[in-house]
Design a protein around this motif. Structure first.
Motif, PDB file in Angstrom:
ATOM      1  N   ARG A  32       0.817  -1.210   0.000  1.00  0.00           N
ATOM      2  CA  ARG A  32       0.000   0.000   0.000  1.00  0.00           C
ATOM      3  C   ARG A  32       0.853   1.264   0.000  1.00  0.00           C
ATOM      4  N   TYR A  33       1.901   1.276   0.818  1.00  0.00           N
ATOM      5  CA  TYR A  33       2.730   2.473   0.949  1.00  0.00           C
ATOM      6  C   TYR A  33       4.024   2.389   0.141  1.00  0.00           C
ATOM      7  N   ARG A  34       4.127   1.324  -0.679  1.00  0.00           N
ATOM      8  CA  ARG A  34       5.299   1.110  -1.530  1.00  0.00           C
ATOM      9  C   ARG A  34       6.591   1.107  -0.715  1.00  0.00           C
ATOM     10  N   TRP A  35       6.534   0.408   0.402  1.00  0.00           N
ATOM     11  CA  TRP A  35       7.728   0.248   1.233  1.00  0.00           C
ATOM     12  C   TRP A  35       8.635  -0.854   0.699  1.00  0.00           C
ATOM     13  N   SER A  36       8.125  -1.689  -0.201  1.00  0.00           N
ATOM     14  CA  SER A  36       8.945  -2.745  -0.784  1.00  0.00           C
ATOM     15  C   SER A  36       9.275  -2.380  -2.220  1.00  0.00           C
ATOM     16  N   THR A  37      10.317  -2.983  -2.758  1.00  0.00           N
ATOM     17  CA  THR A  37      10.707  -2.712  -4.142  1.00  0.00           C
ATOM     18  C   THR A  37       9.887  -3.535  -5.121  1.00  0.00           C
ATOM     19  N   ASP A  38       9.162  -4.532  -4.636  1.00  0.00           N
ATOM     20  CA  ASP A  38       8.348  -5.391  -5.506  1.00  0.00           C
ATOM     21  C   ASP A  38       6.923  -5.407  -4.969  1.00  0.00           C
ATOM     22  N   ARG A  39       6.118  -4.443  -5.426  1.00  0.00           N
ATOM     23  CA  ARG A  39       4.744  -4.322  -4.924  1.00  0.00           C
ATOM     24  C   ARG A  39       3.910  -5.545  -5.282  1.00  0.00           C
ATOM     25  N   ALA A  40       4.118  -6.101  -6.458  1.00  0.00           N
ATOM     26  CA  ALA A  40       3.342  -7.274  -6.884  1.00  0.00           C
ATOM     27  C   ALA A  40       3.595  -8.459  -5.954  1.00  0.00           C
ATOM     28  N   LEU A  41       4.849  -8.636  -5.558  1.00  0.00           N
ATOM     29  CA  LEU A  41       5.180  -9.744  -4.664  1.00  0.00           C
ATOM     30  C   LEU A  41       4.579  -9.518  -3.281  1.00  0.00           C
ATOM     31  N   SER A  42       4.638  -8.291  -2.790  1.00  0.00           N
ATOM     32  CA  SER A  42       4.045  -7.972  -1.483  1.00  0.00           C
ATOM     33  C   SER A  42       2.537  -8.216  -1.508  1.00  0.00           C
ATOM     34  N   THR A  43       1.888  -7.826  -2.596  1.00  0.00           N
ATOM     35  CA  THR A  43       0.448  -8.051  -2.743  1.00  0.00           C
ATOM     36  C   THR A  43       0.131  -9.533  -2.711  1.00  0.00           C
TER      37      THR A  43
END
Length: 321
Positions: A209-220
């Motif tokens: 949500r806050y783009r704290w990771s470099t891979d948003r798709a993986l976090s999702t």
């Protein structure tokens, strides 16, 4: 009963505010443990039909403040207050608890417990059972089953879960990652710990949500997997359904799924203020503005110390209406 609280919330003869226990150990690092024990008592009492339990954010405003049950009763319109203290020393645990009628100041029930830490889960069951008995009389068979349900049998996993939850609430990129490490360790110790999986899902959701990771798709992907795993492990967990609703709304933008999940969360726990708020936002995005306003107002009544986002969403609902 007579009288209404802030936001018009009717004062019930069985409305109860569970105050954060006083930490008598004098060790600041033990506060996560004190907070976790208190919050889990709130969660357990929320399972009992007919009890109106004030949410964690509501009572959080009174943590470590010198307030009397009468003052709480006046400010929150709570008929009863549970207050107490906790001291942890090595493997020993001492808890003092008392249930007070805010109208009269009379103690309906009071007890002191000196136990081994390994007896913590049985102690929690005993405290919640005594409170329910004092307020409601005999428990139904279904309520006994709900209170007897174990989230985990591992004290060590539970301890890491409480540490992780306390870190997550701080809501920074760094503490979010630290929380994930704690929750992952809790799951390593007990892979069937549904609440740990649900909380782990939130850490991945925040990264996305806050783009704290470099891979948003993986976090999702990981947020959805952890939320769904929590539900598979415990379909009766309001928290797990609430988390799935949160992920569906704020991460994948699937409002239909968010509505279905949060409605299930509310059916399991009618005192879940966050579920009402998530449902309200979902309804707003879904174009059902009147329903959105109704659910946000309900969240406000359950949590008088609501976050500013509740009011912002309510304002949007009124505007679109």
């Amino acid at each position: 009963s007579s009288g209404t609280g802030r936001w018009g919330f009717l004062k019930s003869d069985r409305s109860i505010a569970v105050l954060y226990f006083e930490n008598l150990s004098g060790v600041k690092e033990d506060e996560y443990f004190r907070d976790g024990i208190t919050e889990d008592i709130i969660t357990e009492l929320s399972k009992i039909k007919g009890l109106n339990i004030f949410s964690r954010p509501t009572v959080l405003a009174y943590r470590d403040k010198q307030v009397t049950p009468a003052q709480i009763g006046q400010q929150l319109k709570a008929a009863y207050v549970l207050a107490g203290s906790l001291r942890r020393s090595g493997n020993r645990l001492r808890i003092n608890a008392q249930l007070v009628d805010t109208h009269t100041g009379f103690r309906l029930w009071a007890e002191r417990y000196d136990r081994e830490l390994r007896d913590l889960f049985a102690l929690q069951d005993e405290v919640t059972g005594k409170i329910v008995t004092a307020l409601s009389g005999a428990l139904t068979e279904r309520e006994r089953q709900l209170l007897a349900a174990r989230y985990t049998t591992s004290i060590e996993a539970y301890d890491y879960f409480l540490r992780g939850r306390a870190l997550y609430i701080q809501s920074t990129r760094e503490t979010n990652h630290e929380a994930r490490a704690m929750l992952t360790h809790a799951i390593d110790l007990d892979p069937g710990f549904a609440r740990a999986h649900a909380s782990l899902a939130l850490t991945h959701a925040e990264d996305a949500r806050y783009r704290w990771s470099t891979d948003r798709a993986l976090s999702t992907k990981r947020a959805l997997e952890a939320a769904r795993r929590a539900i598979r492990l415990d379909k009766t967990s309001s928290q797990a359904w609430q988390v799935l609703g949160y992920v569906s709304l704020f991460v994948t933008q699937q409002t239909g799924e968010a509505i279905a999940a949060t409605e299930r969360a509310i059916a399991l726990d009618p005192n879940n203020a966050d579920a009402y708020a998530t449902l309200g936002v979902s309804m707003l995005y879904h174009g059902q503005v009147d329903e959105a306003a109704s659910f946000i107002r309900r969240a406000m009544r359950l949590n008088p110390h609501y976050p500013s986002q509740y009011a912002a969403v309510l304002g949007q609902a009124y505007y679109f209406s």
